[in-house]
Design a protein around this motif. Structure first.
Motif, PDB file in Angstrom:
ATOM      1  N   ARG A   1       0.974  -1.046   0.132  1.00 50.42           N
ATOM      2  CA  ARG A   1       0.046  -0.043   0.081  1.00 50.42           C
ATOM      3  C   ARG A   1       0.907   1.148  -0.274  1.00 50.42           C
ATOM      4  O   ARG A   1       1.793   1.468   0.840  1.00 50.42           O
ATOM      5  CB  ARG A   1      -1.004  -0.122   1.108  1.00 50.42           C
ATOM      6  CG  ARG A   1      -2.214   0.860   1.105  1.00 50.42           C
ATOM      7  CD  ARG A   1      -3.072   0.654   2.266  1.00 50.42           C
ATOM      8  NE  ARG A   1      -4.350   1.169   1.941  1.00 50.42           N
ATOM      9  CZ  ARG A   1      -5.367   1.382   2.737  1.00 50.42           C
ATOM     10  NH1 ARG A   1      -5.092   0.673   4.057  1.00 50.42           N
ATOM     11  NH2 ARG A   1      -6.353   2.137   2.499  1.00 50.42           N
TER      12      ARG A   1
ATOM     13  N   PRO B   1      -4.599   6.855  -0.033  1.00 51.85           N
ATOM     14  CA  PRO B   1      -3.772   5.662  -0.015  1.00 51.85           C
ATOM     15  C   PRO B   1      -4.127   4.804  -1.312  1.00 51.85           C
ATOM     16  O   PRO B   1      -5.456   4.853  -1.347  1.00 51.85           O
ATOM     17  CB  PRO B   1      -3.773   5.031   1.364  1.00 51.85           C
ATOM     18  CG  PRO B   1      -5.046   5.459   1.945  1.00 51.85           C
ATOM     19  CD  PRO B   1      -5.101   6.781   1.461  1.00 51.85           C
TER      20      PRO B   1
ATOM     21  N   MET C   1      -4.189   0.702  -2.972  1.00 55.11           N
ATOM     22  CA  MET C   1      -3.687  -0.538  -2.705  1.00 55.11           C
ATOM     23  C   MET C   1      -3.225  -0.839  -4.015  1.00 55.11           C
ATOM     24  O   MET C   1      -3.715  -1.079  -5.022  1.00 55.11           O
ATOM     25  CB  MET C   1      -5.012  -1.106  -2.142  1.00 55.11           C
ATOM     26  CG  MET C   1      -4.462  -2.908  -1.944  1.00 55.11           C
ATOM     27  SD  MET C   1      -3.474  -2.810  -0.459  1.00 55.11           S
ATOM     28  CE  MET C   1      -4.755  -2.812   0.697  1.00 55.11           C
TER      29      MET C   1
ATOM     30  N   ARG D   1       3.997  -0.544   8.650  1.00 56.57           N
ATOM     31  CA  ARG D   1       2.624  -0.169   7.865  1.00 56.57           C
ATOM     32  C   ARG D   1       1.422  -1.163   8.203  1.00 56.57           C
ATOM     33  O   ARG D   1       0.297  -0.798   7.753  1.00 56.57           O
ATOM     34  CB  ARG D   1       3.301  -0.667   6.395  1.00 56.57           C
ATOM     35  CG  ARG D   1       4.392   0.467   5.959  1.00 56.57           C
ATOM     36  CD  ARG D   1       4.568   0.186   4.466  1.00 56.57           C
ATOM     37  NE  ARG D   1       3.346   0.442   3.497  1.00 56.57           N
ATOM     38  CZ  ARG D   1       3.204   1.749   3.070  1.00 56.57           C
ATOM     39  NH1 ARG D   1       3.979   2.807   3.387  1.00 56.57           N
ATOM     40  NH2 ARG D   1       2.178   2.025   2.325  1.00 56.57           N
TER      41      ARG D   1
ATOM     42  N   GLY E   1      -1.499   0.086  11.773  1.00 49.92           N
ATOM     43  CA  GLY E   1      -2.729   0.873  11.822  1.00 49.92           C
ATOM     44  C   GLY E   1      -2.759   1.807  10.739  1.00 49.92           C
ATOM     45  O   GLY E   1      -2.098   2.099  10.198  1.00 49.92           O
ATOM     46  N   GLU E   2      -4.275   2.103  10.390  1.00 49.45           N
ATOM     47  CA  GLU E   2      -4.375   3.232   9.237  1.00 49.45           C
ATOM     48  C   GLU E   2      -3.745   4.367   9.346  1.00 49.45           C
ATOM     49  O   GLU E   2      -3.294   5.111   8.519  1.00 49.45           O
ATOM     50  CB  GLU E   2      -5.784   3.247   9.274  1.00 49.45           C
ATOM     51  CG  GLU E   2      -6.321   3.901   7.911  1.00 49.45           C
ATOM     52  CD  GLU E   2      -6.043   3.275   6.674  1.00 49.45           C
ATOM     53  OE1 GLU E   2      -6.080   3.973   5.734  1.00 49.45           O
ATOM     54  OE2 GLU E   2      -6.015   2.054   6.704  1.00 49.45           O
ATOM     55  N   HIS E   3      -3.640   4.983  10.752  1.00 47.42           N
ATOM     56  CA  HIS E   3      -2.932   6.313  10.891  1.00 47.42           C
ATOM     57  C   HIS E   3      -1.651   6.226  10.694  1.00 47.42           C
ATOM     58  O   HIS E   3      -1.051   7.247  10.151  1.00 47.42           O
ATOM     59  CB  HIS E   3      -3.247   6.464  12.463  1.00 47.42           C
ATOM     60  CG  HIS E   3      -2.624   7.815  12.819  1.00 47.42           C
ATOM     61  ND1 HIS E   3      -3.023   9.288  12.053  1.00 47.42           N
ATOM     62  CD2 HIS E   3      -1.937   8.348  13.736  1.00 47.42           C
ATOM     63  CE1 HIS E   3      -2.533  10.210  12.837  1.00 47.42           C
ATOM     64  NE2 HIS E   3      -1.614   9.546  13.687  1.00 47.42           N
TER      65      HIS E   3
ATOM     66  N   LEU F   1      -0.004   4.257   8.580  1.00 43.17           N
ATOM     67  CA  LEU F   1       0.129   3.939   7.329  1.00 43.17           C
ATOM     68  C   LEU F   1       0.034   5.231   6.544  1.00 43.17           C
ATOM     69  O   LEU F   1       0.933   5.443   5.556  1.00 43.17           O
ATOM     70  CB  LEU F   1      -0.844   2.882   6.779  1.00 43.17           C
ATOM     71  CG  LEU F   1      -0.922   2.865   5.287  1.00 43.17           C
ATOM     72  CD1 LEU F   1       0.397   2.023   4.707  1.00 43.17           C
ATOM     73  CD2 LEU F   1      -2.093   1.841   5.012  1.00 43.17           C
ATOM     74  N   ARG F   2      -0.881   5.972   6.961  1.00 43.86           N
ATOM     75  CA  ARG F   2      -1.365   7.170   6.315  1.00 43.86           C
ATOM     76  C   ARG F   2       0.105   8.244   6.450  1.00 43.86           C
ATOM     77  O   ARG F   2       0.285   8.972   5.734  1.00 43.86           O
ATOM     78  CB  ARG F   2      -2.647   7.878   6.501  1.00 43.86           C
ATOM     79  CG  ARG F   2      -3.938   7.136   5.865  1.00 43.86           C
ATOM     80  CD  ARG F   2      -5.122   7.717   6.421  1.00 43.86           C
ATOM     81  NE  ARG F   2      -6.043   7.142   5.717  1.00 43.86           N
ATOM     82  CZ  ARG F   2      -6.736   7.485   4.497  1.00 43.86           C
ATOM     83  NH1 ARG F   2      -6.003   8.510   3.862  1.00 43.86           N
ATOM     84  NH2 ARG F   2      -7.687   6.976   3.945  1.00 43.86           N
ATOM     85  N   TYR F   3       0.321   8.044   7.788  1.00 44.72           N
ATOM     86  CA  TYR F   3       1.243   9.201   8.073  1.00 44.72           C
ATOM     87  C   TYR F   3       2.590   8.782   7.473  1.00 44.72           C
ATOM     88  O   TYR F   3       3.297   9.889   6.969  1.00 44.72           O
ATOM     89  CB  TYR F   3       1.732   8.841   9.588  1.00 44.72           C
ATOM     90  CG  TYR F   3       2.139  10.488  10.368  1.00 44.72           C
ATOM     91  CD1 TYR F   3       1.313  11.359  10.728  1.00 44.72           C
ATOM     92  CD2 TYR F   3       3.494  10.634   9.916  1.00 44.72           C
ATOM     93  CE1 TYR F   3       1.636  12.528  11.301  1.00 44.72           C
ATOM     94  CE2 TYR F   3       3.974  11.848  10.528  1.00 44.72           C
ATOM     95  CZ  TYR F   3       2.975  12.836  11.277  1.00 44.72           C
ATOM     96  OH  TYR F   3       3.532  14.076  11.412  1.00 44.72           O
TER      97      TYR F   3
ATOM     98  N   ASP G   1       3.087   7.393   4.607  1.00 42.71           N
ATOM     99  CA  ASP G   1       2.831   7.875   3.330  1.00 42.71           C
ATOM    100  C   ASP G   1       2.868   9.332   3.072  1.00 42.71           C
ATOM    101  O   ASP G   1       3.509   9.888   1.925  1.00 42.71           O
ATOM    102  CB  ASP G   1       1.792   7.135   2.418  1.00 42.71           C
ATOM    103  CG  ASP G   1       1.874   5.499   2.566  1.00 42.71           C
ATOM    104  OD1 ASP G   1       3.107   4.940   2.442  1.00 42.71           O
ATOM    105  OD2 ASP G   1       0.836   4.906   2.648  1.00 42.71           O
TER     106      ASP G   1
END
Length: 309
Positions: A4, A11, A13, A156, A159-161, A163-165, A167
């Motif tokens: 991702r 984000p 996939m 990665r 958690g979503e937070h 991952l987003r951070y 990226d």
């Protein structure tokens, strides 16, 4: 396995192999409409350079994370990094670094011992705010305490937070690398590719490596190398237009560097001690000198008085 990657503001996939497959990747990017004009320019600018991403050496603990300093072990690791740095030249005249003292000292020591005794004058050091300011403190440190030197894949998956951070961080950081590349001037015709050196922090550097590897369509083997490697102290990644290589010093190089660092530390300690002793002698001599001066002044005044009489 899915990879991702943040290509735009959201984000995306990408299925396994999509980062390295030109047609699949183009379709994914086209479908997401995520590649901005600035990102396209950025990718072209960086394409002229190999990129060395190097983490800082071992540090002490400090209440203020930014102010953490290299330990003697960390300075030895930075010296040891010169072993692989010598193989990466020629270097771009610009170095990109986090403004944290531990990164700047790692840069200075590794380049110094790689053959640039005038490293501070030889390179223009760019310190983008995002290289440290984007490192998600204190939440990033808390996550690091939990996962330690785990590979990027584990972070990665945290958690979503996170991952987003990561990226979003890599998006900003790579834009800064584009700016640094633009400052380096045109390459001479027929000259070998130059290496842009970047010094930063664990987990954030492999995030940058992942983005560049995808931009360059280096293939799943190289993507996996970035995702699965623990980023050790004063180690990192080397990205060419064809591959990702993990940069690591050897135990032999570290032992030699540690011995050299110990000698340097002893010499510095002896110099400080000699300076303190000299200063002490000067301070001790000061009252005697003052007394002698006063005595001489009295004798001179007496002689003048007798002559006047």
């Amino acid at each position: 396995t899915n990879v991702r990657v943040m290509i735009g503001p959201a984000p995306l996939m990408l299925p396994s192999g999509a980062c390295g497959g030109g047609v699949a990747r183009s379709r994914a990017l086209g479908a997401a409409a995520a590649m901005s004009t600035s990102a396209a320019v950025r990718a072209r600018a960086l394409d002229r350079f190999n990129v060395a991403l190097i983490r800082h050496g071992n540090t002490n603990r400090c209440a203020n994370d930014f102010e953490r300093q290299l330990t003697e072990k960390g300075r030895a690791q930075a010296r040891a990094a010169a072993g692989f740095m010598r193989e990466l030249g020629p270097f771009a005249p610009v170095v990109v670094s986090s403004g944290a003292p531990r990164c700047l000292e790692t840069a200075a020591l590794s380049l110094l011992h790689a053959g640039f005794p005038d490293a501070p004058d030889h390179f223009a050091v760019v310190k983008p705010d995002c290289m440290y300011g984007g490192t998600l403190q204190p939440a990033g440190s808390a996550c690091f305490e939990r996962l330690g030197y785990a590979p990027l894949r584990d972070y990665r998956a945290a958690g979503e937070h996170m991952l987003r951070y990561l990226d979003a961080y890599s998006e900003r950081a790579v834009a800064e690398l584009h700016s640094a590349a633009a400052r380096c001037g045109a390459d001479e015709v027929g000259a070998p590719r130059r290496t842009l050196c970047v010094y930063g922090h664990a987990i954030y550097l492999p995030s940058i490596a992942l983005r560049i590897a995808c931009d360059r369509e280096l293939g799943q083997e190289h993507i996996e190398r970035v995702l699965s490697t623990n980023t050790r102290e004063a180690c990192g990644y080397y990205l060419t237009d064809a591959a990702v290589r993990v940069l690591e010093w050897t135990e032999e190089q570290l032992a030699e560097a540690a011995a050299a660092e110990a000698v340097a530390a002893d010499a510095e300690s002896s110099e400080r001690s000699a300076g303190a002793q000299e200063e002490g002698l000067e301070e001790a001599a000061a009252p005697e000198t003052a007394a002698a001066d006063a005595d001489g002044s009295e004798r001179s005044a007496g002689a003048q008085a007798r002559q006047g009489a």
